[in-house]
Motif scaffolding. Sequence first.
Motif, PDB file in Angstrom:
ATOM      1  N   ILE A 163       0.858  -1.179   0.000  1.00 47.47           N
ATOM      2  CA  ILE A 163       0.000   0.000   0.000  1.00 47.47           C
ATOM      3  C   ILE A 163       0.896   1.232   0.000  1.00 47.47           C
ATOM      4  O   ILE A 163       1.663   1.454   0.940  1.00 47.47           O
ATOM      5  CB  ILE A 163      -0.934   0.046   1.230  1.00 47.47           C
ATOM      6  N   LYS A 164       0.809   2.000  -1.051  1.00 43.98           N
ATOM      7  CA  LYS A 164       1.582   3.242  -1.125  1.00 43.98           C
ATOM      8  C   LYS A 164       0.937   4.282  -0.217  1.00 43.98           C
ATOM      9  O   LYS A 164      -0.277   4.484  -0.249  1.00 43.98           O
ATOM     10  CB  LYS A 164       1.608   3.740  -2.570  1.00 43.98           C
ATOM     11  N   ILE A 165       1.749   4.939   0.602  1.00 41.25           N
ATOM     12  CA  ILE A 165       1.259   5.918   1.577  1.00 41.25           C
ATOM     13  C   ILE A 165       1.594   7.330   1.104  1.00 41.25           C
ATOM     14  O   ILE A 165       2.721   7.608   0.684  1.00 41.25           O
ATOM     15  CB  ILE A 165       1.890   5.683   2.961  1.00 41.25           C
ATOM     16  N   TYR A 166       0.617   8.224   1.205  1.00 43.02           N
ATOM     17  CA  TYR A 166       0.852   9.629   0.854  1.00 43.02           C
ATOM     18  C   TYR A 166       0.083  10.526   1.807  1.00 43.02           C
ATOM     19  O   TYR A 166      -0.770  10.070   2.577  1.00 43.02           O
ATOM     20  CB  TYR A 166       0.435   9.913  -0.594  1.00 43.02           C
ATOM     21  N   VAL A 217      -7.250   4.261  -5.282  1.00 49.38           N
ATOM     22  CA  VAL A 217      -6.895   5.131  -4.161  1.00 49.38           C
ATOM     23  C   VAL A 217      -8.086   5.306  -3.215  1.00 49.38           C
ATOM     24  O   VAL A 217      -9.202   5.614  -3.660  1.00 49.38           O
ATOM     25  CB  VAL A 217      -6.439   6.511  -4.676  1.00 49.38           C
ATOM     26  N   ILE A 218      -7.836   5.132  -1.925  1.00 40.74           N
ATOM     27  CA  ILE A 218      -8.836   5.394  -0.890  1.00 40.74           C
ATOM     28  C   ILE A 218      -8.215   6.344   0.127  1.00 40.74           C
ATOM     29  O   ILE A 218      -7.200   6.015   0.755  1.00 40.74           O
ATOM     30  CB  ILE A 218      -9.299   4.104  -0.189  1.00 40.74           C
ATOM     31  N   SER A 219      -8.811   7.499   0.305  1.00 44.60           N
ATOM     32  CA  SER A 219      -8.236   8.523   1.174  1.00 44.60           C
ATOM     33  C   SER A 219      -8.832   8.460   2.573  1.00 44.60           C
ATOM     34  O   SER A 219      -9.666   7.606   2.892  1.00 44.60           O
ATOM     35  CB  SER A 219      -8.475   9.919   0.578  1.00 44.60           C
ATOM     36  N   THR A 220      -8.418   9.414   3.398  1.00 47.76           N
ATOM     37  CA  THR A 220      -8.936   9.491   4.769  1.00 47.76           C
ATOM     38  C   THR A 220     -10.349  10.063   4.811  1.00 47.76           C
ATOM     39  O   THR A 220     -10.872  10.329   5.895  1.00 47.76           O
ATOM     40  CB  THR A 220      -8.009  10.346   5.649  1.00 47.76           C
ATOM     41  N   ARG A 221     -10.983  10.252   3.651  1.00 47.00           N
ATOM     42  CA  ARG A 221     -12.424  10.557   3.636  1.00 47.00           C
ATOM     43  C   ARG A 221     -13.200   9.398   4.264  1.00 47.00           C
ATOM     44  O   ARG A 221     -14.275   9.598   4.821  1.00 47.00           O
ATOM     45  CB  ARG A 221     -12.923  10.737   2.198  1.00 47.00           C
ATOM     46  N   GLU A 222     -12.663   8.184   4.124  1.00 42.30           N
ATOM     47  CA  GLU A 222     -13.337   6.998   4.638  1.00 42.30           C
ATOM     48  C   GLU A 222     -12.937   6.730   6.086  1.00 42.30           C
ATOM     49  O   GLU A 222     -11.782   6.934   6.460  1.00 42.30           O
ATOM     50  CB  GLU A 222     -13.008   5.782   3.777  1.00 42.30           C
ATOM     51  N   VAL A 255      -7.434  -2.017  -3.425  1.00 44.81           N
ATOM     52  CA  VAL A 255      -6.796  -0.726  -3.158  1.00 44.81           C
ATOM     53  C   VAL A 255      -5.279  -0.863  -3.207  1.00 44.81           C
ATOM     54  O   VAL A 255      -4.718  -1.886  -2.798  1.00 44.81           O
ATOM     55  CB  VAL A 255      -7.260  -0.166  -1.787  1.00 44.81           C
ATOM     56  N   THR A 256      -4.606   0.155  -3.733  1.00 46.23           N
ATOM     57  CA  THR A 256      -3.142   0.131  -3.828  1.00 46.23           C
ATOM     58  C   THR A 256      -2.499   1.373  -3.208  1.00 46.23           C
ATOM     59  O   THR A 256      -1.288   1.403  -3.007  1.00 46.23           O
ATOM     60  CB  THR A 256      -2.687   0.057  -5.299  1.00 46.23           C
ATOM     61  N   GLN A 257      -3.300   2.371  -2.912  1.00 41.57           N
ATOM     62  CA  GLN A 257      -2.746   3.631  -2.413  1.00 41.57           C
ATOM     63  C   GLN A 257      -3.692   4.250  -1.394  1.00 41.57           C
ATOM     64  O   GLN A 257      -4.905   4.299  -1.613  1.00 41.57           O
ATOM     65  CB  GLN A 257      -2.527   4.589  -3.588  1.00 41.57           C
TER      66      GLN A 257
END
Length: 371
Positions: free
Chosen positions: A72-75, A295-300, A313-315
Motif C-alpha cells: 500500500i503506497k502511503i501519501y 486510491v482510498i483517502s482518509t475521507r473513509e 486498493v493500492t494507495q
Amino acid sequence: MTFTQIHKEYDWNEIKSFIHSRTADDVAAVLNKETITETDFAVLLSPAAEKFLEPMAREASSITLRRFGRTIKIYAPIYTSNECTNSCVYCGFNRHNEIPRVTLTDAEILAEAKTIADMGIQHLLLVTGESPKVVSVSDLARTCDMLRDMFSSLSIEVFPMSTGEYTALRSSGADGLTIYQETYNRETYARVHPAGRKRNFEWRLETPDRGAEAGYRTVGIGALMGLEDFRTEEFFVGIHARYLMKQYWKTHVTVSFPRIRFAAGNFTPYELIKDKNLVQSMLALRLFLHDAGLVISTREPAGMREHLLPLGVTQMSAGSKTEPGGYNKEHDGKQFKVEDDRTVAEFCAMLRSKGYDPVMKDWDKNFLVRS
C-alpha cells in the motif's frame, strides 16, 4: 480521438438504462469470462451485480496480488491555500462559505512540510483552492522547488493548467497530477458549478491529457460520489481511465473513489453512497482495469478502510489535514472532514498487522531530468 470526442458518443441516459436493466444471468456470464469488455464493465456496475460481490471480491483480490503484491503506497496532502474563486456547491472552499481564508507563506509551507516528512511520508500531494491570482503557476513552481528535496515524489491537485504550465511545474519537481472531473454528466456538472472558472466542463475533462503530455509519471482521476447515479458515473470514470492508459502508456493512471463528506455549506448529496456501493465500484473497476492504481483517502472511516484493503486498493493517505497549516494548527477552513484520523504510525502499524507492506517511497526524484 480525444476523450471529449469519445464522451460525446455516449448518451448518459442510455448507459444508465442499460446498467439498471441487467439481470443476474448477465452478471454470471460476465464473471465466467477471462477478458472484461466495456459492456461487461457496465454489467458489473448493475444493481443485479450486488448479489455477486463475494466472487467479484475474490477475483479482484487475486488480480491485485498478482499486479501489486501486498503493498500500500502511503501519501499525505499539504494544503497551502483555501482561497477559491469557484462556487462548487459541494465544497468547503466555495467562495461563498464563511470560513477562515488562509494562504500559507513560504516559511509556513516549509514548517508544514517538515511536520509531514517527520512522520515518514515521502509521497506528498500539493493541494490548493482554485484561485490563480492568489496562488499562481509561478507560486506553485516556487513551492515545488522548495519541497522537491524533502520528498521523493511530489504530486499536485490544483486548478487545471495548460500543457506548458504543467511542463514548467514538472521542471520544478512535480511528477504527478490528480484532477477529479467531479461528475461526467454535463447537466449535473453545470448545476453544481454555478460560477467560476471550473464551469468549463471540457477544459477540465481534457486536463489529464495535458498532464500526461507534459510527462507526468502518474495521473489520478475520479468522480465525487454522491453527485449523480454512481453506477453510471463510475462507468464513465472507467472508460476515461482506460482511454488514458491506452493513450499514454508511459503514465501510471490511478482512480479514486471519494464520497462526499461534511464540509462548510452543509451540502446534501444527491445520492447516498452506501458502503456496498463503494465496494462494488472498486471491484468492478479492478476487474475491468487490472493495472490501474486504486486510491482510498482518509475521507473513509478507519473501519471501512481496513475492510477495503483486500479488495483492490493500492494507495492510501494517512495522517491527513485538509486545511492550510492544519498539521501545526488546526482551524475551520477545511475542504472536508477527515474520517480516519489515525496517525501515520498507527495506520502503518495496522497495515503490517494485517500482512501488508506500507510503502513510504516507491520513486526517487533523481529519476527526473531537471530542465
